[in-house]
Design a protein around this motif. Structure first.
Motif, PDB file in Angstrom:
ATOM      1  N   GLU A  49      37.043  -7.534  16.439  1.00  0.00           N
ATOM      2  CA  GLU A  49      38.112  -8.408  16.936  1.00  0.00           C
ATOM      3  C   GLU A  49      38.121  -9.719  16.147  1.00  0.00           C
ATOM      4  O   GLU A  49      39.181 -10.195  15.736  1.00  0.00           O
ATOM      5  CB  GLU A  49      37.916  -8.701  18.426  1.00  0.00           C
ATOM      6  N   GLN A  51      37.055 -10.163  13.144  1.00  0.00           N
ATOM      7  CA  GLN A  51      37.541  -9.874  11.791  1.00  0.00           C
ATOM      8  C   GLN A  51      39.062  -9.793  11.747  1.00  0.00           C
ATOM      9  O   GLN A  51      39.695 -10.294  10.815  1.00  0.00           O
ATOM     10  CB  GLN A  51      36.914  -8.578  11.266  1.00  0.00           C
ATOM     11  N   LYS A  52      39.660  -9.164  12.763  1.00  0.00           N
ATOM     12  CA  LYS A  52      41.127  -9.075  12.825  1.00  0.00           C
ATOM     13  C   LYS A  52      41.754 -10.462  12.955  1.00  0.00           C
ATOM     14  O   LYS A  52      42.779 -10.753  12.341  1.00  0.00           O
ATOM     15  CB  LYS A  52      41.579  -8.201  14.001  1.00  0.00           C
ATOM     16  N   GLU A  55      41.490 -12.184   9.654  1.00  0.00           N
ATOM     17  CA  GLU A  55      42.480 -11.592   8.743  1.00  0.00           C
ATOM     18  C   GLU A  55      43.865 -12.181   9.011  1.00  0.00           C
ATOM     19  O   GLU A  55      44.575 -12.594   8.082  1.00  0.00           O
ATOM     20  CB  GLU A  55      42.490 -10.075   8.946  1.00  0.00           C
ATOM     21  N   ALA A  56      44.268 -12.231  10.281  1.00  0.00           N
ATOM     22  CA  ALA A  56      45.577 -12.791  10.632  1.00  0.00           C
ATOM     23  C   ALA A  56      45.637 -14.277  10.274  1.00  0.00           C
ATOM     24  O   ALA A  56      46.655 -14.749   9.749  1.00  0.00           O
ATOM     25  CB  ALA A  56      45.860 -12.589  12.120  1.00  0.00           C
ATOM     26  N   LEU A 109      50.118  -8.214  16.908  1.00  0.00           N
ATOM     27  CA  LEU A 109      48.811  -8.679  16.458  1.00  0.00           C
ATOM     28  C   LEU A 109      47.801  -8.678  17.603  1.00  0.00           C
ATOM     29  O   LEU A 109      46.635  -8.313  17.413  1.00  0.00           O
ATOM     30  CB  LEU A 109      48.913 -10.083  15.854  1.00  0.00           C
ATOM     31  N   GLU A 112      46.608  -5.209  18.014  1.00  0.00           N
ATOM     32  CA  GLU A 112      45.699  -4.852  16.918  1.00  0.00           C
ATOM     33  C   GLU A 112      44.303  -5.402  17.167  1.00  0.00           C
ATOM     34  O   GLU A 112      43.303  -4.698  16.959  1.00  0.00           O
ATOM     35  CB  GLU A 112      46.219  -5.395  15.588  1.00  0.00           C
ATOM     36  N   VAL A 113      44.226  -6.644  17.615  1.00  0.00           N
ATOM     37  CA  VAL A 113      42.923  -7.254  17.903  1.00  0.00           C
ATOM     38  C   VAL A 113      42.245  -6.486  19.038  1.00  0.00           C
ATOM     39  O   VAL A 113      41.066  -6.148  18.961  1.00  0.00           O
ATOM     40  CB  VAL A 113      43.067  -8.749  18.259  1.00  0.00           C
ATOM     41  N   ALA A 116      40.818  -3.197  17.952  1.00  0.00           N
ATOM     42  CA  ALA A 116      39.853  -3.272  16.849  1.00  0.00           C
ATOM     43  C   ALA A 116      38.497  -2.687  17.196  1.00  0.00           C
ATOM     44  O   ALA A 116      37.779  -2.209  16.323  1.00  0.00           O
ATOM     45  CB  ALA A 116      39.689  -4.731  16.391  1.00  0.00           C
TER      46      ALA A 116
END
Length: 141
Positions: A49, A51-52, A55-56, A109, A112-113, A116
């Motif tokens: 999470e 890392q996501k 990244e965002a 997003l 996605e998190v 993760a």
């Protein structure tokens, strides 16, 4: 909006930014707040999470200098309840009538998190109940 109401809103925004540890320079991190809110919803921010979120934040140019330092603090340990209240207020302001950020993209997003960490075989139970509630709260903002 009358002048007194506008002053109150501005004061509330300033207080909320302060509670989140944000300055004028780092205030764009509010756009990442919903991702953080979702990741901490179950009281445990898992490495995927984080890392996501990084990244965002990197895609949005929010990982360098003072902004990156504040983000790392947010990821390092779970913030106090007051942090979440003020952050959600700021998200509500951002997602208000003038739509300063894209709501649909933000909710994507968030999902996605939440996904993760994979759930069961990366297919089932990918979002916890707490994470679903967090997404609903962000969507309602």
């Amino acid at each position: 909006m009358n002048g007194l109401h506008l002053q109150r809103v501005e004061s509330a925004i300033e207080k909320s930014l302060s509670v989140l540890g944000l300055t004028e320079e780092t205030s764009r991190l509010v756009t990442i707040f919903p991702l953080l809110y979702l990741a901490w919803a179950d009281k445990n921010l898992a490495e995927p999470e984080g890392q996501k979120i990084l990244e965002a934040a990197g895609d949005a140019g929010l990982t360098q200098g003072a902004t990156g330092a504040v983000l790392l603090r947010w990821l390092d340990r779970e913030p106090a309840p007051e942090f979440w209240t003020h952050g959600l207020y700021l998200v509500t302001v951002l997602l208000g009538p003038d739509r300063r950020i894209d709501r649909e993209h933000l909710l994507e997003l968030c999902e996605e998190v939440g996904r993760a960490t994979g759930g069961l075989f990366g297919v089932l139970f990918t979002l916890s109940t707490e994470e679903r509630h967090a997404i609903e709260r962000v969507a309602a903002a």
